[in-house]
Design a protein around this motif. Structure first.
Motif, PDB file in Angstrom:
ATOM      1  N   PRO A  65       0.803  -1.222   0.000  1.00  0.00           N
ATOM      2  CA  PRO A  65       0.000   0.000   0.000  1.00  0.00           C
ATOM      3  C   PRO A  65       0.836   1.272   0.000  1.00  0.00           C
ATOM      4  O   PRO A  65       1.726   1.454   0.823  1.00  0.00           O
ATOM      5  CB  PRO A  65      -0.824  -0.126   1.284  1.00  0.00           C
ATOM      6  CG  PRO A  65      -0.939  -1.594   1.514  1.00  0.00           C
ATOM      7  CD  PRO A  65       0.369  -2.164   1.064  1.00  0.00           C
ATOM      8  N   LEU A  66       0.560   2.128  -0.961  1.00  0.00           N
ATOM      9  CA  LEU A  66       1.149   3.464  -1.095  1.00  0.00           C
ATOM     10  C   LEU A  66       2.661   3.457  -1.331  1.00  0.00           C
ATOM     11  O   LEU A  66       3.313   4.487  -1.202  1.00  0.00           O
ATOM     12  CB  LEU A  66       0.818   4.316   0.140  1.00  0.00           C
ATOM     13  CG  LEU A  66      -0.670   4.644   0.294  1.00  0.00           C
ATOM     14  CD1 LEU A  66      -0.927   5.274   1.658  1.00  0.00           C
ATOM     15  CD2 LEU A  66      -1.128   5.582  -0.807  1.00  0.00           C
ATOM     16  N   ALA A  67       3.196   2.300  -1.727  1.00  0.00           N
ATOM     17  CA  ALA A  67       4.641   2.221  -1.998  1.00  0.00           C
ATOM     18  C   ALA A  67       4.982   2.647  -3.421  1.00  0.00           C
ATOM     19  O   ALA A  67       6.151   2.633  -3.814  1.00  0.00           O
ATOM     20  CB  ALA A  67       5.151   0.808  -1.742  1.00  0.00           C
ATOM     21  N   PHE A  76       3.386  11.571 -23.644  1.00  0.00           N
ATOM     22  CA  PHE A  76       4.602  12.313 -23.289  1.00  0.00           C
ATOM     23  C   PHE A  76       5.681  11.405 -22.679  1.00  0.00           C
ATOM     24  O   PHE A  76       6.782  11.851 -22.411  1.00  0.00           O
ATOM     25  CB  PHE A  76       4.262  13.430 -22.306  1.00  0.00           C
ATOM     26  CG  PHE A  76       3.155  14.313 -22.785  1.00  0.00           C
ATOM     27  CD1 PHE A  76       3.384  15.286 -23.734  1.00  0.00           C
ATOM     28  CD2 PHE A  76       1.853  14.152 -22.316  1.00  0.00           C
ATOM     29  CE1 PHE A  76       2.370  16.099 -24.202  1.00  0.00           C
ATOM     30  CE2 PHE A  76       0.822  14.953 -22.780  1.00  0.00           C
ATOM     31  CZ  PHE A  76       1.083  15.928 -23.723  1.00  0.00           C
ATOM     32  N   GLY A  77       5.337  10.159 -22.460  1.00  0.00           N
ATOM     33  CA  GLY A  77       6.255   9.232 -21.834  1.00  0.00           C
ATOM     34  C   GLY A  77       5.528   8.399 -20.795  1.00  0.00           C
ATOM     35  O   GLY A  77       4.299   8.456 -20.671  1.00  0.00           O
ATOM     36  N   THR A  78       6.290   7.635 -20.034  1.00  0.00           N
ATOM     37  CA  THR A  78       5.709   6.759 -19.014  1.00  0.00           C
ATOM     38  C   THR A  78       6.022   7.284 -17.626  1.00  0.00           C
ATOM     39  O   THR A  78       7.184   7.538 -17.296  1.00  0.00           O
ATOM     40  CB  THR A  78       6.253   5.329 -19.159  1.00  0.00           C
ATOM     41  OG1 THR A  78       5.926   4.827 -20.455  1.00  0.00           O
ATOM     42  CG2 THR A  78       5.646   4.411 -18.109  1.00  0.00           C
ATOM     43  N   PHE A  79       4.964   7.449 -16.833  1.00  0.00           N
ATOM     44  CA  PHE A  79       5.108   7.912 -15.460  1.00  0.00           C
ATOM     45  C   PHE A  79       4.987   6.728 -14.501  1.00  0.00           C
ATOM     46  O   PHE A  79       4.283   5.757 -14.791  1.00  0.00           O
ATOM     47  CB  PHE A  79       4.019   8.931 -15.105  1.00  0.00           C
ATOM     48  CG  PHE A  79       4.071  10.201 -15.909  1.00  0.00           C
ATOM     49  CD1 PHE A  79       4.905  11.242 -15.540  1.00  0.00           C
ATOM     50  CD2 PHE A  79       3.271  10.362 -17.027  1.00  0.00           C
ATOM     51  CE1 PHE A  79       4.951  12.414 -16.272  1.00  0.00           C
ATOM     52  CE2 PHE A  79       3.296  11.532 -17.768  1.00  0.00           C
ATOM     53  CZ  PHE A  79       4.151  12.553 -17.390  1.00  0.00           C
ATOM     54  N   TYR A  80       5.668   6.832 -13.360  1.00  0.00           N
ATOM     55  CA  TYR A  80       5.534   5.854 -12.284  1.00  0.00           C
ATOM     56  C   TYR A  80       5.214   6.614 -10.998  1.00  0.00           C
ATOM     57  O   TYR A  80       5.901   7.577 -10.660  1.00  0.00           O
ATOM     58  CB  TYR A  80       6.813   5.046 -12.103  1.00  0.00           C
ATOM     59  CG  TYR A  80       7.135   4.150 -13.282  1.00  0.00           C
ATOM     60  CD1 TYR A  80       6.596   2.864 -13.375  1.00  0.00           C
ATOM     61  CD2 TYR A  80       7.962   4.593 -14.319  1.00  0.00           C
ATOM     62  CE1 TYR A  80       6.875   2.051 -14.459  1.00  0.00           C
ATOM     63  CE2 TYR A  80       8.240   3.781 -15.408  1.00  0.00           C
ATOM     64  CZ  TYR A  80       7.698   2.512 -15.477  1.00  0.00           C
ATOM     65  OH  TYR A  80       7.971   1.710 -16.551  1.00  0.00           O
ATOM     66  N   SER A  81       4.164   6.193 -10.314  1.00  0.00           N
ATOM     67  CA  SER A  81       3.776   6.906  -9.097  1.00  0.00           C
ATOM     68  C   SER A  81       4.828   6.705  -8.005  1.00  0.00           C
ATOM     69  O   SER A  81       5.406   5.634  -7.876  1.00  0.00           O
ATOM     70  CB  SER A  81       2.415   6.418  -8.604  1.00  0.00           C
ATOM     71  OG  SER A  81       2.441   5.029  -8.308  1.00  0.00           O
ATOM     72  N   PRO A  82       5.089   7.743  -7.208  1.00  0.00           N
ATOM     73  CA  PRO A  82       6.126   7.661  -6.182  1.00  0.00           C
ATOM     74  C   PRO A  82       5.659   6.984  -4.897  1.00  0.00           C
ATOM     75  O   PRO A  82       4.470   6.775  -4.662  1.00  0.00           O
ATOM     76  CB  PRO A  82       6.464   9.132  -5.918  1.00  0.00           C
ATOM     77  CG  PRO A  82       5.198   9.847  -6.225  1.00  0.00           C
ATOM     78  CD  PRO A  82       4.573   9.104  -7.375  1.00  0.00           C
ATOM     79  N   ASN A  83       6.634   6.640  -4.078  1.00  0.00           N
ATOM     80  CA  ASN A  83       6.429   6.021  -2.772  1.00  0.00           C
ATOM     81  C   ASN A  83       5.927   7.075  -1.784  1.00  0.00           C
ATOM     82  O   ASN A  83       6.578   8.100  -1.570  1.00  0.00           O
ATOM     83  CB  ASN A  83       7.776   5.433  -2.314  1.00  0.00           C
ATOM     84  CG  ASN A  83       7.684   4.649  -1.029  1.00  0.00           C
ATOM     85  OD1 ASN A  83       6.842   4.908  -0.184  1.00  0.00           O
ATOM     86  ND2 ASN A  83       8.572   3.686  -0.874  1.00  0.00           N
ATOM     87  N   LEU A  84       4.752   6.834  -1.181  1.00  0.00           N
ATOM     88  CA  LEU A  84       4.188   7.780  -0.221  1.00  0.00           C
ATOM     89  C   LEU A  84       4.212   7.236   1.213  1.00  0.00           C
ATOM     90  O   LEU A  84       3.545   7.787   2.085  1.00  0.00           O
ATOM     91  CB  LEU A  84       2.744   8.129  -0.585  1.00  0.00           C
ATOM     92  CG  LEU A  84       2.497   8.821  -1.922  1.00  0.00           C
ATOM     93  CD1 LEU A  84       1.027   9.215  -2.041  1.00  0.00           C
ATOM     94  CD2 LEU A  84       3.392  10.035  -2.105  1.00  0.00           C
ATOM     95  N   THR A  85       4.968   6.180   1.449  1.00  0.00           N
ATOM     96  CA  THR A  85       5.031   5.626   2.801  1.00  0.00           C
ATOM     97  C   THR A  85       5.959   6.464   3.674  1.00  0.00           C
ATOM     98  O   THR A  85       6.575   7.433   3.214  1.00  0.00           O
ATOM     99  CB  THR A  85       5.533   4.166   2.773  1.00  0.00           C
ATOM    100  OG1 THR A  85       6.938   4.147   2.459  1.00  0.00           O
ATOM    101  CG2 THR A  85       4.762   3.340   1.745  1.00  0.00           C
TER     102      THR A  85
END
Length: 296
Positions: A65-67, A76-85
């Motif tokens: 969860p939320l990692a 525009f390219g590929t995004f990766y969601s960041p770690n919110l822990t």
């Protein structure tokens, strides 16, 4: 030949100087929230409403969860969601509440770098100080996960993050939420949810060639979404013409079932599963009331 060469060198020098100016162009304002006390319970609810868990949890690959790590492919390219822990090395464990507020409402990292607008901070700009404090309190309860954030894979020139300052100058107009005293409390609650945390227009509004929303066509639907699909209009006129009522829309936001017996698919199915299904009936009704009566 010599004049041509001097012209090229001059042009390159000017371009380099211009980029240097943009690179060091300060952005954002410093918030002060250290004295605001947050509620974990309200923050968890707001996080669900805002899509934080869905976007920042890589469910497809069994992520924690939320990692972070969720993949978003775009033009525009590929995004990766960041770690919110709360991990100090890879998450937000070393952040202050002011860092968090600046990131969420202004789209600026603790290092002063602009975030790509794949992160819907233009909508989160409507969060109050109390909203931010509540979210912050909730995120402080998330166990740390030592998972580094995957770097974005952007197509040049969109990999030049400093260029986002120009995008912000053109398209980012942060505005706090202002209620309409001529409307009901429930209508205003729906307006806040739709235009703020739920960021409905992020998917239901067409975008220009630079990825900014065409605000004059708000909620009229979009032909191309990051998942390759499209979204329908959710204007009052469209919803009424297609037989939606406050009751059926509120129920659909909980169950994913549409009036004709079909179910929401694609990204909207995920929105319901990970977000709106957790909302109270009162809030789902408020969303439906605003969409059906308020955005004509």
């Amino acid at each position: 030949m010599r004049k041509w060469l001097l012209s090229v060198i001059s042009a390159l020098a000017l371009a380099g100087a211009g980029f240097a100016v943009i690179n060091f162009w300060p952005i954002g304002a410093e918030p002060k929230l250290s004295t605001v006390e947050g509620s974990v319970q309200r923050g968890v609810y707001l996080a669900r409403m805002s899509g934080c868990i869905a976007c920042h949890t890589d469910l497809e690959n069994g992520g924690k969860p939320l990692a972070g790590g969720t993949k978003f492919a775009t033009d525009f390219g590929t995004f990766y969601s960041p770690n919110l822990t709360t991990d100090k090395a890879f998450g937000m464990g070393s952040w202050s509440i002011e860092d968090f507020a600046k990131a969420v409402r202004q789209g600026i990292s603790p290092e002063g770098e602009p975030y790509y607008p794949s992160f819907p901070y233009p909508f989160y700009a409507k969060f109050s100080d109390q909203d931010i404090a509540d979210l912050w309190a909730a995120f402080q309860t998330v166990p740390g996960v030592a998972e580094p954030t995957k770097p974005h894979d952007m197509t040049p020139p969109f990999n030049l993050r400093a260029g986002l300052k120009l995008w912000r100058g053109l398209f980012f107009k942060p505005e706090p939420f202002i209620s309409d005293p001529t409307k009901s409390e429930q209508w205003n609650r729906g307006k806040y949810i739709v235009e703020g945390p739920a960021h409905c227009a992020a998917c239901h509004t067409p975008r220009n060639h630079l990825g900014a929303r065409k605000t004059d066509l708000a909620l009229t639907g979009a032909d191309r979404l990051p998942d390759g699909g499209s979204s329908p209009a959710i204007t009052s006129e469209y919803l009424k013409q297609n037989g939606w009522t406050v009751s059926s829309l509120s129920y659909a936001l909980q169950s994913g079932l549409m009036p004709d017996g079909d179910v929401f698919g694609g990204s909207m199915g995920e929105v319901v599963r990970d977000g709106t299904a957790y909302l109270s009936k009162q809030d789902r009704d408020a969303i439906a009331i605003y969409l059906l009566e308020g955005n004509e």
